[in-house]
Motif scaffolding. Structure first.
Motif, mmCIF file in Angstrom:
data_model
loop_
_atom_site.group_PDB
_atom_site.id
_atom_site.type_symbol
_atom_site.label_atom_id
_atom_site.label_comp_id
_atom_site.label_asym_id
_atom_site.label_seq_id
_atom_site.Cartn_x
_atom_site.Cartn_y
_atom_site.Cartn_z
ATOM 1 N N TYR A 110 10.364 19.725 83.391
ATOM 2 C CA TYR A 110 11.125 20.929 83.108
ATOM 3 C C TYR A 110 10.571 22.094 83.919
ATOM 4 O O TYR A 110 9.373 22.345 83.949
ATOM 5 C CB TYR A 110 11.062 21.251 81.612
ATOM 6 N N ILE A 111 11.448 22.811 84.593
ATOM 7 C CA ILE A 111 11.042 23.988 85.362
ATOM 8 C C ILE A 111 11.595 25.211 84.650
ATOM 9 O O ILE A 111 12.816 25.386 84.554
ATOM 10 C CB ILE A 111 11.573 23.922 86.810
ATOM 11 N N PRO A 112 10.727 26.055 84.108
ATOM 12 C CA PRO A 112 11.210 27.219 83.367
ATOM 13 C C PRO A 112 11.841 28.261 84.291
ATOM 14 O O PRO A 112 11.496 28.349 85.468
ATOM 15 C CB PRO A 112 9.945 27.779 82.721
ATOM 16 N N TYR A 113 12.772 29.000 83.728
ATOM 17 C CA TYR A 113 13.389 30.092 84.470
ATOM 18 C C TYR A 113 12.667 31.379 84.089
ATOM 19 O O TYR A 113 12.517 31.683 82.912
ATOM 20 C CB TYR A 113 14.880 30.204 84.133
ATOM 21 N N GLU A 119 16.895 41.628 84.695
ATOM 22 C CA GLU A 119 17.583 40.713 83.791
ATOM 23 C C GLU A 119 17.141 40.933 82.345
ATOM 24 O O GLU A 119 17.968 40.931 81.427
ATOM 25 C CB GLU A 119 17.329 39.264 84.204
ATOM 26 N N LEU A 120 15.834 41.121 82.134
ATOM 27 C CA LEU A 120 15.336 41.376 80.785
ATOM 28 C C LEU A 120 15.889 42.689 80.240
ATOM 29 O O LEU A 120 16.306 42.763 79.079
ATOM 30 C CB LEU A 120 13.805 41.413 80.775
ATOM 31 N N LYS A 121 15.892 43.717 81.070
ATOM 32 C CA LYS A 121 16.415 45.018 80.655
ATOM 33 C C LYS A 121 17.882 44.877 80.237
ATOM 34 O O LYS A 121 18.290 45.395 79.196
ATOM 35 C CB LYS A 121 16.282 46.020 81.799
ATOM 36 N N ASN A 122 18.668 44.157 81.037
ATOM 37 C CA ASN A 122 20.084 43.949 80.711
ATOM 38 C C ASN A 122 20.261 43.130 79.431
ATOM 39 O O ASN A 122 21.153 43.403 78.625
ATOM 40 C CB ASN A 122 20.808 43.279 81.874
#
Length: 194
Positions: A110-113, A119-122
């Protein structure tokens, strides 16, 4: 509320029940294994198994890869039936043990995103502006907190959803995470987002 006790149907019903009891007696919850064994019991009954043994043909039928199934899911079935087979052999019954070299578990495939700051702010902005709903009147309050809890504490969604008020200590800045993976308990830090 009383917990429903599943009644196994196949000729292996007492052995399956005994195996589940043994796993739980030594400290495993064994909920997933129990669920898989219910499915296996149905297969054994449908296939007309008439002897108290675990034949190779039935084990291979149970463990064959299913369409659109991940290797991890198949390995779960293999591991569970292998455990039942070993239990049966210890009790003196004939049982085919699925070979351990036949499976390989790729635990780290598994490769985490990783979200960017934008993106976090949105994501948090969308949560903060979530509309009030008549169907779920507290959702607009819960979502912002839940997402910050997951992000700030690094806990699993199941752990966050099981939290109770008594598990939160705002003075110490900690969370008591009970009944987590493998039945463990640990403290989490809430200072990251409070």
């Amino acid at each position: 509320m009383t917990k429903h006790v599943y009644q196994f149907q196949s000729i292996l019903r007492n052995l399956i029940s005994g195996y589940i009891e043994e796993k739980r007696a030594v400290g495993y919850k064994f909920n997933k294994g129990s669920s898989l064994l219910r499915q296996f019991d149905n297969l054994a009954a449908n296939e007309g198994l008439s002897e108290l043994k675990l034949p190779k043909e039935l084990v291979l039928l149970w463990t064959e890869k299913r369409p659109n199934e991940t290797i991890s899911t198949q390995n779960g079935r293999i591991s569970t039936i292998r455990g039942l087979a070993k239990y049966m052999i210890r009790l003196g019954y004939q049982a085919y043990i699925f070979p351990p070299t036949s499976t390989s578990i790729e635990r780290y495939s598994y490769i985490p995103y990783i979200f960017s700051e934008t993106e976090l702010k949105n994501l948090f902005l969308i949560c903060d502006e979530y509309p009030i709903s008549n169907v779920s009147p507290n959702r607009h309050l819960i979502l912002p907190l839940l997402f910050r809890l997951l992000y700030g504490c690094g806990i699993r969604i199941s752990e966050a959803l099981k939290l109770k008020v008594k598990d939160v200590d705002l003075e110490q800045g900690t969370l008591l995470i009970s009944d987590s993976k493998f039945g463990k308990e640990r403290m989490g830090c809430v200072n990251n987002f409070v």
